[in-house]
Scaffold this active site. Structure first.
Site, PDB file in Angstrom:
ATOM      1  N   ASP A  15      -9.207  30.095 -43.627  1.00 14.76           N
ATOM      2  CA  ASP A  15      -9.377  29.285 -45.638  1.00 14.76           C
ATOM      3  C   ASP A  15      -7.897  29.182 -46.151  1.00 14.76           C
ATOM      4  O   ASP A  15      -7.040  30.193 -45.963  1.00 14.76           O
ATOM      5  CB  ASP A  15     -10.032  29.595 -46.474  1.00 14.76           C
ATOM      6  CG  ASP A  15     -11.745  29.789 -46.306  1.00 14.76           C
ATOM      7  OD1 ASP A  15     -12.373  30.629 -46.271  1.00 14.76           O
ATOM      8  OD2 ASP A  15     -12.020  28.934 -46.057  1.00 14.76           O
ATOM      9  N   ASP A  21     -20.635  26.441 -47.960  1.00  9.72           N
ATOM     10  CA  ASP A  21     -19.588  27.672 -48.045  1.00  9.72           C
ATOM     11  C   ASP A  21     -19.567  28.737 -49.217  1.00  9.72           C
ATOM     12  O   ASP A  21     -19.207  27.450 -50.374  1.00  9.72           O
ATOM     13  CB  ASP A  21     -18.319  27.101 -47.237  1.00  9.72           C
ATOM     14  CG  ASP A  21     -16.738  27.772 -47.638  1.00  9.72           C
ATOM     15  OD1 ASP A  21     -15.809  27.796 -47.438  1.00  9.72           O
ATOM     16  OD2 ASP A  21     -17.098  29.640 -47.806  1.00  9.72           O
TER      17      ASP A  21
HETATM   18  C1  DX5 Z   1     -13.160  29.642 -51.217  1.00  7.73           C
HETATM   19  C2  DX5 Z   1     -13.925  29.670 -49.851  1.00  7.73           C
HETATM   20  C3  DX5 Z   1     -14.553  30.843 -49.422  1.00  7.73           C
HETATM   21  C4  DX5 Z   1     -14.706  31.717 -48.794  1.00  7.73           C
HETATM   22  C5  DX5 Z   1     -16.248  32.335 -48.523  1.00  7.73           C
HETATM   23  O1  DX5 Z   1     -12.979  29.519 -52.061  1.00  7.73           O
HETATM   24  O2  DX5 Z   1     -13.940  28.724 -48.752  1.00  7.73           O
HETATM   25  O3  DX5 Z   1     -15.472  30.064 -49.879  1.00  7.73           O
HETATM   26  O4  DX5 Z   1     -14.878  31.118 -47.068  1.00  7.73           O
HETATM   27  O5  DX5 Z   1     -16.117  33.387 -49.302  1.00  7.73           O
HETATM   28  P1  DX5 Z   1     -18.030  34.134 -49.686  1.00  7.73           P
HETATM   29  O6  DX5 Z   1     -18.109  34.154 -48.464  1.00  7.73           O
HETATM   30  O7  DX5 Z   1     -16.852  35.584 -50.170  1.00  7.73           O
HETATM   31  O8  DX5 Z   1     -18.149  33.302 -50.987  1.00  7.73           O
END
Ligand code: DX5
Length: 219
Positions: free
Chosen positions: A34, A174
């Protein structure tokens, strides 16, 4: 077949290589990195150097999720660092058609992501040149946020539209994906689960968390 992508946003940044290897060993299908610039989203995270470092630790694909403005300026750098797919945000691309074209010209896959406030319809004119669609089920910026159930209808809508048009484009989700929400998103058509805090946490090992996530999704 459900794909699981381990998002290193929730990993221990002091041992990213090891944590990526753990996800690979546990059967993760890809690592999602990310990238955040502090402008498109409030948080700042990784650059191409971290992608390169993770690349040297695992064999599985690296999906680079560009939560940045002007992603077109950084395509070459992330491709050179080892990205197998670049996911840009529709909201950050006034010339989305050209950006996706540019990514594909680098011989990697082009993905597009939309935030919770963005309707599926914005993708209409670029579906033919998109290899991967990522529906955000949280407002991007941080890991560990609560899953937005409001996005289930959007996932279903996209699934039905792709099916009707006979487009075989994977739908990734996501944000807040774990053993409770995974079955919900799979039921409405998601086939790629991006998960960070449900994989990297104090409750259980990476291997156990990925196994539990896969089991919950494939019930
Ligand atoms: C955006 C990021 C998150 C991450 C996953 O904030 O893209 O969504 O990938 O985070 P979790 O699985 O902890 O919600």
């Amino acid at each position: 077949m459900i794909q699981i992508e381990a998002s290193i946003l929730s990993a221990d940044f002091g041992r990213l290589g090891e944590q990526a290897r753990q996800a690979e060993a546990a059967g993760a299908d890809a690592i999602q990195i990310d990238v955040m610039d502090g402008r498109f989203v409030p948080n700042i995270t990784f650059g191409a150097g971290v992608v390169r470092a993770v690349r040297s630790n695992v064999e599985i694909p690296l999906d680079v999720h560009l939560m940045i403005v002007e992603p077109e300026r950084h395509v070459s750098a992330f491709v050179d660092a080892g990205a197998g797919r670049l996911i840009v945000h529709q909201e950050a691309c006034p010339h989305l058609h050209r950006v996706l074209q540019s990514i594909r010209e680098h011989n990697i896959e082009a993905g597009v992501s939309i935030n919770p406030g963005t309707p599926v319809e914005v993708l209409e004119e670029v579906l033919a040149m998109t290899d991967f669609i990522q529906i955000m089920t949280v407002n991007p910026g941080w890991g560990g946020q609560k899953f937005l159930e409001s996005q289930l209808g959007k996932i279903r809508q996209l699934h039905d539209q792709l099916k009707k048009r006979k487009l075989n484009i994977p739908i990734a989700v996501d944000g807040g994906i774990g053993v409770t929400t995974a079955p919900q998103v799979v039921e409405v058509g998601a086939t790629v689960l991006v998960a960070g805090s449900s994989i990297y946490n104090e409750e259980a090992s990476v291997a156990d968390n990925i196994a539990a996530l896969r089991n919950s999704a494939e019930q």
